[in-house]
Design a protein around this motif. Structure first.
Motif, PDB file in Angstrom:
ATOM      1  N   LEU A 122       0.850  -1.276  -0.036  1.00 17.98           N
ATOM      2  CA  LEU A 122      -0.184   0.066   0.060  1.00 17.98           C
ATOM      3  C   LEU A 122       0.849   1.290  -0.077  1.00 17.98           C
ATOM      4  CD1 LEU A 122      -2.837  -1.077   2.461  1.00 17.98           C
ATOM      5  CD2 LEU A 122      -2.945  -0.967  -0.148  1.00 17.98           C
ATOM      6  N   TRP A 123       2.119   1.259   0.784  1.00 20.94           N
ATOM      7  CA  TRP A 123       3.032   2.514   1.015  1.00 20.94           C
ATOM      8  C   TRP A 123       3.580   2.621  -0.260  1.00 20.94           C
ATOM      9  CZ3 TRP A 123       2.219   6.598   3.791  1.00 20.94           C
ATOM     10  CH2 TRP A 123       1.925   6.491   5.121  1.00 20.94           C
ATOM     11  N   GLY A 124       3.927   1.396  -0.826  1.00 24.97           N
ATOM     12  CA  GLY A 124       4.615   1.506  -2.237  1.00 24.97           C
ATOM     13  C   GLY A 124       3.724   2.083  -3.298  1.00 24.97           C
ATOM     14  N   ALA A 125       2.526   1.690  -3.518  1.00 25.95           N
ATOM     15  CA  ALA A 125       1.724   2.164  -4.536  1.00 25.95           C
ATOM     16  C   ALA A 125       1.532   3.402  -4.390  1.00 25.95           C
ATOM     17  CB  ALA A 125       0.274   1.237  -4.327  1.00 25.95           C
ATOM     18  N   ALA A 126       1.310   4.138  -2.888  1.00 27.50           N
ATOM     19  CA  ALA A 126       1.282   5.421  -2.922  1.00 27.50           C
ATOM     20  C   ALA A 126       2.334   6.236  -3.653  1.00 27.50           C
ATOM     21  CB  ALA A 126       0.792   5.845  -1.466  1.00 27.50           C
ATOM     22  N   SER A 127       3.555   5.638  -3.013  1.00 25.90           N
ATOM     23  CA  SER A 127       4.897   6.409  -3.614  1.00 25.90           C
ATOM     24  C   SER A 127       4.944   6.259  -5.085  1.00 25.90           C
ATOM     25  CB  SER A 127       5.860   5.319  -2.975  1.00 25.90           C
ATOM     26  OG  SER A 127       6.937   5.953  -3.500  1.00 25.90           O
ATOM     27  N   VAL A 128       4.520   5.113  -5.777  1.00 26.36           N
ATOM     28  CA  VAL A 128       4.603   5.378  -7.110  1.00 26.36           C
ATOM     29  C   VAL A 128       3.689   6.268  -7.745  1.00 26.36           C
ATOM     30  CG1 VAL A 128       3.999   3.669  -9.198  1.00 26.36           C
ATOM     31  CG2 VAL A 128       5.643   2.793  -7.525  1.00 26.36           C
ATOM     32  N   TRP A 129       2.528   6.423  -6.994  1.00 27.52           N
ATOM     33  CA  TRP A 129       1.351   7.349  -7.549  1.00 27.52           C
ATOM     34  C   TRP A 129       1.848   8.735  -7.573  1.00 27.52           C
ATOM     35  CZ3 TRP A 129      -4.019   6.583  -8.958  1.00 27.52           C
ATOM     36  CH2 TRP A 129      -4.505   7.825  -8.867  1.00 27.52           C
ATOM     37  N   PHE A 130       2.578   8.858  -6.374  1.00 26.62           N
ATOM     38  CA  PHE A 130       3.332  10.482  -6.223  1.00 26.62           C
ATOM     39  C   PHE A 130       4.373  10.597  -7.386  1.00 26.62           C
ATOM     40  CE2 PHE A 130       1.312  10.431  -2.205  1.00 26.62           C
ATOM     41  CZ  PHE A 130       0.306  11.653  -2.395  1.00 26.62           C
ATOM     42  N   ALA A 131       5.193   9.339  -7.486  1.00 31.13           N
ATOM     43  CA  ALA A 131       6.183   9.837  -8.385  1.00 31.13           C
ATOM     44  C   ALA A 131       5.929   9.901  -9.701  1.00 31.13           C
ATOM     45  CB  ALA A 131       7.114   8.396  -8.363  1.00 31.13           C
ATOM     46  N   VAL A 132       4.696   9.216 -10.174  1.00 31.68           N
ATOM     47  CA  VAL A 132       4.089   9.375 -11.495  1.00 31.68           C
ATOM     48  C   VAL A 132       3.739  10.725 -11.773  1.00 31.68           C
ATOM     49  CG1 VAL A 132       2.266   8.667 -13.102  1.00 31.68           C
ATOM     50  CG2 VAL A 132       3.868   7.012 -12.048  1.00 31.68           C
ATOM     51  N   ASP A 133       3.057  11.379 -10.567  1.00 32.34           N
ATOM     52  CA  ASP A 133       2.441  12.617 -10.809  1.00 32.34           C
ATOM     53  C   ASP A 133       3.514  13.613 -10.667  1.00 32.34           C
ATOM     54  OD1 ASP A 133       0.274  14.393 -10.370  1.00 32.34           O
ATOM     55  OD2 ASP A 133       1.113  14.926  -8.352  1.00 32.34           O
ATOM     56  N   ALA A 134       4.730  13.398 -10.151  1.00 34.31           N
ATOM     57  CA  ALA A 134       5.968  14.492 -10.275  1.00 34.31           C
ATOM     58  C   ALA A 134       6.299  14.202 -11.754  1.00 34.31           C
ATOM     59  CB  ALA A 134       7.143  13.785  -9.121  1.00 34.31           C
ATOM     60  N   VAL A 135       6.499  13.041 -12.373  1.00 36.68           N
ATOM     61  CA  VAL A 135       6.779  13.096 -13.714  1.00 36.68           C
ATOM     62  C   VAL A 135       6.114  13.759 -14.572  1.00 36.68           C
ATOM     63  CG1 VAL A 135       7.175  11.479 -15.653  1.00 36.68           C
ATOM     64  CG2 VAL A 135       8.174  10.901 -13.695  1.00 36.68           C
ATOM     65  N   ARG A 136       4.513  13.723 -14.276  1.00 40.39           N
ATOM     66  CA  ARG A 136       3.804  14.461 -15.232  1.00 40.39           C
ATOM     67  C   ARG A 136       4.069  15.977 -14.974  1.00 40.39           C
ATOM     68  NH1 ARG A 136      -1.789  13.313 -13.588  1.00 40.39           N
ATOM     69  NH2 ARG A 136      -2.382  14.558 -15.374  1.00 40.39           N
ATOM     70  N   ALA A 137       4.102  16.447 -13.493  1.00 36.44           N
ATOM     71  CA  ALA A 137       4.323  17.854 -13.573  1.00 36.44           C
ATOM     72  C   ALA A 137       5.453  18.411 -13.972  1.00 36.44           C
ATOM     73  CB  ALA A 137       4.332  18.030 -11.901  1.00 36.44           C
ATOM     74  N   TYR A 138       6.459  17.485 -14.185  1.00 35.83           N
ATOM     75  CA  TYR A 138       7.857  17.705 -14.724  1.00 35.83           C
ATOM     76  C   TYR A 138       7.510  17.998 -16.346  1.00 35.83           C
ATOM     77  CZ  TYR A 138      12.578  17.709 -16.358  1.00 35.83           C
ATOM     78  OH  TYR A 138      13.710  18.154 -16.974  1.00 35.83           O
ATOM     79  N   GLY A 139       6.572  17.106 -16.788  1.00 35.66           N
ATOM     80  CA  GLY A 139       6.449  17.279 -18.373  1.00 35.66           C
ATOM     81  C   GLY A 139       5.621  18.765 -18.580  1.00 35.66           C
ATOM     82  N   TRP A 140       4.765  19.188 -17.553  1.00 36.24           N
ATOM     83  CA  TRP A 140       3.924  20.348 -17.705  1.00 36.24           C
ATOM     84  C   TRP A 140       4.925  21.595 -17.643  1.00 36.24           C
ATOM     85  CZ3 TRP A 140       0.340  19.146 -13.172  1.00 36.24           C
ATOM     86  CH2 TRP A 140      -0.561  17.953 -13.655  1.00 36.24           C
ATOM     87  N   ARG A 141       5.926  21.343 -16.874  1.00 37.88           N
ATOM     88  CA  ARG A 141       6.749  22.569 -16.793  1.00 37.88           C
ATOM     89  C   ARG A 141       7.942  22.566 -17.797  1.00 37.88           C
ATOM     90  NH1 ARG A 141      11.425  22.991 -11.854  1.00 37.88           N
ATOM     91  NH2 ARG A 141      11.770  25.205 -12.095  1.00 37.88           N
ATOM     92  N   GLN A 142       8.084  21.571 -18.556  1.00 34.69           N
ATOM     93  CA  GLN A 142       8.788  21.655 -19.669  1.00 34.69           C
ATOM     94  C   GLN A 142       8.310  22.066 -20.640  1.00 34.69           C
ATOM     95  OE1 GLN A 142      12.204  21.120 -19.955  1.00 34.69           O
ATOM     96  NE2 GLN A 142      11.972  20.625 -17.716  1.00 34.69           N
ATOM     97  N   LYS A 143       6.694  21.680 -20.782  1.00 38.26           N
ATOM     98  CA  LYS A 143       5.859  22.476 -21.959  1.00 38.26           C
ATOM     99  C   LYS A 143       5.845  23.947 -21.808  1.00 38.26           C
ATOM    100  CE  LYS A 143       3.295  18.541 -23.182  1.00 38.26           C
ATOM    101  NZ  LYS A 143       1.809  17.751 -23.293  1.00 38.26           N
ATOM    102  N   LYS A 144       5.494  24.171 -20.695  1.00 36.01           N
ATOM    103  CA  LYS A 144       5.421  25.841 -20.411  1.00 36.01           C
ATOM    104  C   LYS A 144       6.839  26.584 -20.739  1.00 36.01           C
ATOM    105  CE  LYS A 144       4.018  28.873 -16.471  1.00 36.01           C
ATOM    106  NZ  LYS A 144       4.019  28.868 -15.035  1.00 36.01           N
ATOM    107  N   SER A 145       7.835  26.088 -20.462  1.00 38.49           N
ATOM    108  CA  SER A 145       9.042  26.979 -21.062  1.00 38.49           C
ATOM    109  C   SER A 145       9.316  27.133 -22.481  1.00 38.49           C
ATOM    110  CB  SER A 145      10.563  26.353 -20.395  1.00 38.49           C
ATOM    111  OG  SER A 145      10.142  25.763 -19.168  1.00 38.49           O
TER     112      SER A 145
END
Length: 63
Positions: A40-63
């Motif tokens: 359960l903790w590992g799944a939550a960790s992966v969930w947030f890691a995927v969200d971080a990758v998505r946010a990084y993608g948004w940040r790259q598109k914005k620049s």
């Protein structure tokens, strides 16, 4: 509050922080062979890691 978008760098920072905070108990439970909480903790960790990758993608598109 509703209707305003959170800036991508804030989402990125918080997602990385939460992923690391969830990974710590996942590893600790895994080392003591308590597999359900580790999963359960590992799944939550992966969930947030995927969200971080998505946010990084948004940040790259914005620049």
């Amino acid at each position: 509050m509703f209707g305003h978008r959170v800036p991508p760098h804030i989402v990125l920072a918080l997602s990385v922080l939460f992923a690391l905070l969830c990974a710590v108990p996942a590893v600790r439970y895994g080392l003591t062979a308590r597999w359900l909480p580790a999963l359960l903790w590992g799944a939550a960790s992966v969930w947030f890691a995927v969200d971080a990758v998505r946010a990084y993608g948004w940040r790259q598109k914005k620049s």
